[in-house]
Design an enzyme around this catalytic site. Structure first.
Site, short mmCIF file in Angstrom:
data_model
loop_
_atom_site.label_atom_id
_atom_site.label_comp_id
_atom_site.label_asym_id
_atom_site.label_seq_id
_atom_site.Cartn_x
_atom_site.Cartn_y
_atom_site.Cartn_z
N ASN A 67 -2.98 -6.58 9.15
CA ASN A 67 -4.42 -6.69 9.37
C ASN A 67 -4.67 -7.83 10.34
O ASN A 67 -3.85 -8.72 10.51
CB ASN A 67 -5.13 -7.03 8.05
CG ASN A 67 -4.98 -5.93 7.02
OD1 ASN A 67 -4.02 -5.89 6.28
ND2 ASN A 67 -5.94 -5.04 6.99
N HIS A 124 -12.27 -2.67 8.92
CA HIS A 124 -10.93 -3.06 8.47
C HIS A 124 -9.97 -2.76 9.62
O HIS A 124 -9.64 -1.59 9.85
CB HIS A 124 -10.63 -2.22 7.22
CG HIS A 124 -9.28 -2.38 6.60
ND1 HIS A 124 -9.10 -3.02 5.38
CD2 HIS A 124 -8.05 -1.94 6.98
CE1 HIS A 124 -7.82 -2.96 5.04
NE2 HIS A 124 -7.16 -2.32 6.00
N CYS A 172 0.52 -0.38 5.93
CA CYS A 172 0.48 0.68 4.93
C CYS A 172 1.83 1.39 4.95
O CYS A 172 2.33 1.75 6.02
CB CYS A 172 -0.65 1.65 5.26
SG CYS A 172 -0.68 3.08 4.17
N ARG A 174 -3.16 -7.70 -1.48
CA ARG A 174 -2.93 -6.25 -1.64
C ARG A 174 -2.37 -5.65 -0.35
O ARG A 174 -1.18 -5.40 -0.23
CB ARG A 174 -4.23 -5.56 -2.08
CG ARG A 174 -4.05 -4.16 -2.63
CD ARG A 174 -3.90 -3.09 -1.58
NE ARG A 174 -5.02 -3.05 -0.64
CZ ARG A 174 -5.02 -2.32 0.46
NH1 ARG A 174 -4.00 -1.54 0.76
NH2 ARG A 174 -6.04 -2.35 1.31
N ASP A 175 -3.21 -5.45 0.64
CA ASP A 175 -2.75 -4.83 1.89
C ASP A 175 -1.65 -5.70 2.51
O ASP A 175 -0.66 -5.19 3.05
CB ASP A 175 -3.93 -4.70 2.86
CG ASP A 175 -3.73 -3.62 3.91
OD1 ASP A 175 -2.58 -3.23 4.16
OD2 ASP A 175 -4.74 -3.17 4.49
P1 HMG Z 1 1.23 12.04 -7.37
O1 HMG Z 1 2.72 11.85 -7.42
O2 HMG Z 1 0.67 13.29 -6.77
O3 HMG Z 1 0.58 11.78 -8.81
O4 HMG Z 1 0.65 10.79 -6.57
P2 HMG Z 1 0.60 12.62 -10.10
O5 HMG Z 1 -0.79 12.65 -10.63
O6 HMG Z 1 1.32 13.93 -9.90
O7 HMG Z 1 1.50 11.73 -11.08
C1 HMG Z 1 2.88 11.49 -10.84
C2 HMG Z 1 3.36 10.36 -11.75
O8 HMG Z 1 2.71 9.14 -11.41
C3 HMG Z 1 3.04 10.62 -13.23
O9 HMG Z 1 4.06 9.94 -13.98
C4 HMG Z 1 1.74 9.87 -13.42
O10 HMG Z 1 1.51 9.46 -14.73
C5 HMG Z 1 1.96 8.66 -12.54
P3 HMG Z 1 5.33 10.74 -14.59
O11 HMG Z 1 4.72 11.82 -15.43
O12 HMG Z 1 6.07 11.29 -13.37
O13 HMG Z 1 6.09 9.68 -15.31
N1 HMG Z 1 0.70 8.09 -12.04
C6 HMG Z 1 0.37 6.79 -12.09
N2 HMG Z 1 1.02 5.72 -12.57
C7 HMG Z 1 0.40 4.52 -12.47
N3 HMG Z 1 -0.81 4.35 -11.88
C8 HMG Z 1 -1.48 5.41 -11.38
C9 HMG Z 1 -0.89 6.69 -11.48
N4 HMG Z 1 -1.26 7.92 -11.08
C10 HMG Z 1 -0.30 8.76 -11.41
N5 HMG Z 1 -2.66 5.21 -10.80
C11 HMG Z 1 -1.10 9.22 -6.16
C12 HMG Z 1 -0.75 10.68 -6.35
C13 HMG Z 1 -2.54 9.13 -5.71
C14 HMG Z 1 -0.92 8.48 -7.47
C15 HMG Z 1 -0.16 8.65 -5.10
O14 HMG Z 1 -0.28 9.45 -3.95
C16 HMG Z 1 -0.49 7.21 -4.76
O15 HMG Z 1 -0.28 6.30 -5.55
N6 HMG Z 1 -0.95 6.98 -3.55
C17 HMG Z 1 -1.34 5.62 -3.13
C18 HMG Z 1 -0.46 5.19 -2.03
C19 HMG Z 1 -0.88 3.81 -1.65
O16 HMG Z 1 -1.07 2.92 -2.47
N7 HMG Z 1 -1.00 3.60 -0.33
C20 HMG Z 1 -1.33 2.32 0.22
C21 HMG Z 1 -2.73 1.91 -0.09
S1 HMG Z 1 -3.94 2.64 0.95
C22 HMG Z 1 -3.94 1.64 2.36
O17 HMG Z 1 -3.14 0.77 2.50
C23 HMG Z 1 -5.02 1.86 3.36
C24 HMG Z 1 -6.09 0.77 3.32
O18 HMG Z 1 -5.55 -0.52 3.51
C25 HMG Z 1 -7.11 1.03 4.42
C26 HMG Z 1 -6.42 1.32 5.73
O19 HMG Z 1 -5.87 0.39 6.34
O20 HMG Z 1 -6.42 2.49 6.10
C27 HMG Z 1 -6.83 0.78 1.97
MG MG Z 2 -5.14 -1.44 5.49
#
Ligand code: HMG
Ligand code: MG
Length: 353
Positions: free
Chosen positions: A300, A258, A291, A41-42
């Protein structure tokens, strides 16, 4: 100017053999470090080139044979936000129907940013008829399905990563935890940018991190992984953060760490965490990772380096360093990038020499 806590520097970690032989069960347990392998994933989410579903599944199947007990297998996010995670549904379906053979229980974990993400996972569980806690034919090889959800310690990162404020993200998390609990799905929380933010800088307030961690645990998270997303963390600031978490009444057993290794401090900070009593650490095979919303941050800490360090302290992980090193070399080759694990390269060099 903040006054940093003094470090005791790791003198207490390695107990004499005689002491260890006399150890009680709980003392033995405290010598065990659980590694959460976040590579699929990450590790892959930020890769530029497209990676086939087959390669990701192959990676997970290989990891399942190393002894690691938790594998982050993907994330249920919109493909427009993180294109590399687009095949998560397919991977999840395959892992539920035909889990990789393993000698022990493996938890497959999926990141969900909102309720829609968890609903997608639950739909696949219903379609396959596999519950969150599935016992295989060989009861040793049971699998469990977990989720991770995430909040951030700064408003700017929260906005960039989840398109909402910290308070809104915590509100968003409540129904996710509630639904997960009805399905017996274990919940991991993340608090991102706990030791530095790409938008607001390195001085993130430790008590904000502690407050968000406590909120996640109060909502029902089973464990919270405190994340140095940018790799800006240093040993004194890691100690300061751990002390703030302790002062907030958060138990070490509820915490994981992490570390991203942007400044080469991940293992140093890991040692601070070990000394403080943390026993769950996230890492990524081959040092993959990053990220998309943390520009300039690298991977990582590599799982191979983490295993090597933990074993060198006389502690154990249950994970085979040689197998992990082979996977690090293989996946780096598949991605056409350098293997970022020093211990992995050294281990393979020793084996081939
Ligand atoms: P948004 O654009 O505000 O969402 O994103 P929305 O609710 O307005 O929906 C927009 C569109 O996305 C809609 O579709 C929804 O149906 C669809 P449309 O009507 O335009 O066709 N949608 C989805 N589709 C599939 N799966 C879903 C989903 N949700 C909405 N779950 C949202 C808000 C939270 C979805 C967005 O900001 C997002 O996906 N963010 C995640 C980003 C991400 O993955 N970042 C990396 C992971 S975190 C990380 O790496 C940190 C970590 O490793 C720890 C660290 O190191 O810090 C964990
Ligand atoms: Mg991370």
């Amino acid at each position: 100017m903040l006054t940093r806590p003094r470090l005791r520097f790791f003198t207490a970690l390695r107990s004499p053999i005689s002491t260890r032989r006399l150890a009680t069960e709980s003392r033995l347990a405290s010598d065990h470090v659980r590694i959460v392998e976040v590579g699929p994933r990450d590790g892959l989410q930020n890769e530029k080139q497209s990676i086939s579903m087959e390669t990701k599944l192959d990676m997970i199947q290989r990891l399942a044979k190393t002894g690691v007990t938790t594998i982050e297998a993907g994330s249920f996010v919109p493909a427009k936000w993180v294109p590399q995670m687009a095949s998560t549904s397919e991977i999840c379906q395959k892992l539920l129907v035909s889990p990789p053979s393993a000698q022990h229980t493996i938890a497959y974990n999926y990141l969900v940013p909102n309720i829609k993400g968890l609903e997608s996972l639950v739909k696949i569980m219903d379609e396959t008829g596999v519950p969150a806690d599935a016992t295989g034919v060989d009861s040793k090889a049971a699998t469990t399905t977990e989720i991770s959800l995430f909040a951030a310690a700064t408003e700017a990162f929260s906005k960039a990563n989840t398109n909402c404020t910290i308070a809104e993200s915590l509100e968003r998390i409540k129904p996710i935890v509630a639904l997960a609990k009805t399905r017996n799905i274990r919940v991991r929380g993340y608090v991102s940018v706990a030791l530095g933010c790409p938008y607001e800088g390195p001085e993130v307030n430790p008590s904000t991190v502690a407050d968000i961690t406590a909120s996640l645990l109060e909502m029902g998270a089973d464990e919270v992984s405190v994340a140095d997303t940018t790799g800006m963390g240093t040993a004194p600031r890691t100690m300061e953060l751990l002390q703030a978490l302790k002062a907030a009444g958060i138990a070490n057993t509820d915490l994981a760490l992490h570390f991203h290794d942007t400044y080469g401090q991940a293992l140093v900070n890991t040692l601070v965490g070990l000394e403080h009593g943390i026993r769950i650490f996230d890492s990524s095979v081959g040092g993959l990772g990053g990220c998309p919303y943390s520009k300039g941050a690298t991977g990582n800490v590599s799982t191979e380096d983490l295993i090597h360090t933990v074993h060198s302290l006389g502690m154990h992980t249950g994970v085979n360093l040689e197998e992990m090193s082979r996977i690090g070399s293989w996946i780096s080759g598949e991605l056409g990038r350098a293997n970022d694990s020093r211990a992995g390269k050294a281990t393979l060099g020793r084996l081939s020499g």
